[in-house]
Scaffold this active site. Structure first.
Site, PDB file in Angstrom:
ATOM      1  CB  THR A  23      -0.931   0.086   1.152  1.00  0.00           C
ATOM      2  OG1 THR A  23      -1.571  -1.160   1.391  1.00  0.00           O
ATOM      3  CG2 THR A  23      -1.848   1.160   1.270  1.00  0.00           C
ATOM      4  CB  SER A  24       3.065   2.910   2.736  1.00  0.00           C
ATOM      5  OG  SER A  24       2.056   2.818   3.711  1.00  0.00           O
ATOM      6  CB  VAL A 230      14.322  -6.240  -0.210  1.00  0.00           C
ATOM      7  CG1 VAL A 230      15.641  -5.395   0.598  1.00  0.00           C
ATOM      8  CG2 VAL A 230      13.766  -5.429  -1.268  1.00  0.00           C
ATOM      9  CG  HIS A 514      -6.111  -3.278  12.076  1.00  0.00           C
ATOM     10  ND1 HIS A 514      -7.175  -2.885  12.590  1.00  0.00           N
ATOM     11  CD2 HIS A 514      -6.393  -3.478  10.550  1.00  0.00           C
ATOM     12  CE1 HIS A 514      -8.307  -2.717  11.826  1.00  0.00           C
ATOM     13  NE2 HIS A 514      -7.918  -3.277  10.430  1.00  0.00           N
ATOM     14  CG  HIS A 558     -10.531  -0.734  10.332  1.00  0.00           C
ATOM     15  ND1 HIS A 558     -10.852  -2.264   9.752  1.00  0.00           N
ATOM     16  CD2 HIS A 558     -11.144  -0.595  11.371  1.00  0.00           C
ATOM     17  CE1 HIS A 558     -11.743  -2.472  10.659  1.00  0.00           C
ATOM     18  NE2 HIS A 558     -12.098  -1.672  11.453  1.00  0.00           N
TER      19      HIS A 558
END
Length: 579
Positions: A23-24, A230, A514, A558
């Protein structure tokens, strides 16, 4: 969609390397690429999945678990939940967990972010960054706070049309003292009330982080390499991050250089292992791994926070209130699938969550000795959970059919129907850890969530579940249409005392996915702060982290929307560095 390769990359040097295409990470890549002269490498451990129907078709979310598209993490046995282990499924593909989550846009309150006490990260600023990602599409029936939404971002969001059972549950929530406020989960302005949770779904399609770097938002200056792990970050003599060691699916290793910065965006579970393999972490742990300590950073992998949830199922006495008949009865599943294939509508076009509420439990807990004793030690203006009156203790949300984690397999057939009341604990006091057994990047980290280790967590959670049961069994909308617990051999719906609910809580508590806090930001005087307020890894140069691991404390909401907000904020910080 860009240069997608299973092994190797097109060049050996980029301006920025982003380690993690979740997401980020996708947000950071997209925003940095707005400068056409910037060359960016986005590295994702999992596959591309652009042709995976079970990502865009929201109802197919669970099909991505227990496979190559899942990190397949499992906790060790945890004492707080009676020695149980919990599966921690995470999306392992371009877009990451934004492609398998519950699609919920629940931002928390501004006070949650104000509590971080860090310049540039106030609630007002974080809410603005969350709006920046958003492209909101309202519906006629939804009473939106128009100014609280964004309309220009790549992330498509819309309200959810409720099943009949959810309409009834909203009435029950109101009758039990939780006032209705349609858009409260966007504004973050009400700690005690019920409403509608907008979703990252539009026109029957899930919207994800991958949307920021593919299709209409693809830019030629982003190279995306998938199926590539990575291993570690390399540094020069001045401790500046200069390159990344990568390993493709076949085990081939290669290094790629970064002219400006390296950004780790691998999530709360997978960002700490990259730091550890790179020589950044608790010195004792690094020594055991045989890794030379570059920076003794004791906070790496510590402060793991997560919201736990408890499902409590109930049988419904009337047909057609839940959506079970669209999935579990007769040939309904195939009919629903064909409807989705043809029209992108129906039960598979959205996630089966229904009504939502926030709740404060002050009045319900005020006579509990443990609560009273903890209040004596609380800071001024704070309760025993370290919250102000503007922040909720728990969240309630419901399902519109039977279902949840895979252990819930007592599917209602023969025209029977069931739903769950889900109770979620905010501000957990129990903290876990992320460690590694070895420096092998193909070996999953050890994630110990340490659920319910703190007795206050169990106190609040058990009282919350009790309250949720009262909403269902006594609320005006549902008291006359609920038969009791599902499956029928359970009797928890009849419990009246909080203590009666404790075994149920310990037996059913599971993750809400979360995870946060394992590479937290903090001030200079915080020895456990892995990062400064600019997301820079302390002790080195040219290395930032941008994902939910940076959160010092877990907000009352969330994590999807904060993950987008963190990506937006990180991109601005990187641009401001002006290399």
């Amino acid at each position: 969609m860009g240069s997608l390769q299973a092994a190797g990359v097109a060049r050996d040097e980029y301006d920025y390397i982003i380690c993690g295409g979740g997401t980020s990470g996708c947000v950071v890549a997209a925003r940095l690429a707005e400068n056409a002269n910037t060359k960016i490498l986005l590295v994702e451990a999992g596959p591309d999945c652009k042709d995976n129907e079970n990502i865009k078709m929201t109802g197919g979310w669970s099909k991505n678990f227990d496979s190559e598209t899942d990190w397949n993490l499992v906790t060790p046995p945890m004492p707080g939940v009676d020695g149980r282990q919990v599966k921690l499924s995470r999306g392992k593909f371009l877009g990451g967990s934004s492609g398998v989550n519950g699609t919920l846009c629940i931002r928390g309150t501004e006070a949650d972010f104000d509590d971080w006490g860090l310049d540039g990260w106030s609630g007002k600023e974080m809410f603005a960054y969350m709006r920046k990602s958003e492209n909101f599409h309202t519906k006629d029936w939804f009473q939106a706070d128009a100014k609280a939404h964004g309309y220009d971002g790549p992330l498509h969001i819309e309200p959810h049309d409720l099943a009949p059972i959810s309409e009834l549950l909203l009435k029950s929530m109101e009758s039990q003292g939780l006032p209705l406020d349609h858009d409260m989960f966007t504004t973050g302005s009400r700690p005690h009330g019920c409403g509608h949770a907008p979703r990252t779904v539009h026109k029957g399609l899930r919207s994800t982080g991958a949307d920021f770097v593919t299709d209409d938002y693809h830019r030629a200056n982003i190279e995306i390499v998938v199926d590539t792990l990575v291993d570690k970050v390399n540094f020069d003599e001045s401790k500046r991050a200069v390159s990344v060691d990568l390993i493709d699916k076949s085990g081939n290793k290669f290094a790629v250089k970064a002219r400006n910065e390296i950004i780790i965006s691998s999530g709360a579970y997978c960002s700490p292992p990259i730091l550890l393999r790179s020589g950044i972490g608790p010195k004792e742990e690094l020594q055991k791994l045989g890794v030379e300590c570059l920076v003794d950073s004791p906070g790496v992998g510590k402060n793991l926070l997560d919201h736990i949830i408890v499902f409590t199922f109930y049988e419904v006495t009337k047909d057609g209130l839940t959506n079970d008949h669209l999935v579990y009865h007769d040939n309904a599943a195939m009919e629903s699938y064909m409807l989705y294939k043809e029209k992108k509508t129906g039960v598979l076009s959205t996630f089966p969550f229904g009504a939502f509420a926030f709740a404060r439990l002050d009045d319900r807990l005020k006579d509990e000795p443990l609560w009273q004793e903890a209040q004596k030690k609380a800071a001024a203006g704070r309760d025993p959970m370290d919250l102000t009156e503007s922040q909720p203790h728990i969240e309630f949300f419901t399902t519109e059919l039977y279902g949840g984690p895979k252990q819930y397999d007592k599917f209602p057939i023969n025209k029977k129907s069931a739903f769950a009341m889900i109770t979620e604990l905010f501000s957990p006091r129990s903290k876990g850890t992320v460690t590694v057994k070895s420096t092998d990047p193909f070996e999953n980290p050890i994630v110990d969530c340490n659920y319910l280790n703190d007795p206050l967590d169990l106190l609040v959670m058990s009282e919350g579940v009790r309250f949720g049961n009262e909403i269902v069994m006594q609320g005006s909308g549902t008291k006359d249409i609920v038969k009791g617990s599902w499956p029928a051999d359970l009797t928890h719906h009849a419990f009246t005392k909080r203590e009666d609910w404790i075994p149920h809580v310990k037996n059913e508590a599971t993750t809400c996915y979360h995870a946060a806090g394992t590479c937290k930001m903090g001030k200079d005087n915080d020895p456990m702060a892995v990062l400064d307020a600019d997301l820079m890894v302390r002790g080195v140069k040219g290395l930032r982290i941008a994902d939910c691991s940076v959160m010092p404390t877990l907000h009352g909401g969330h994590t999807q929307m904060p993950a987008y907000g963190i990506g937006e904020k990180a991109a601005d910080l990187i641009k401001a560095a002006a290399y």
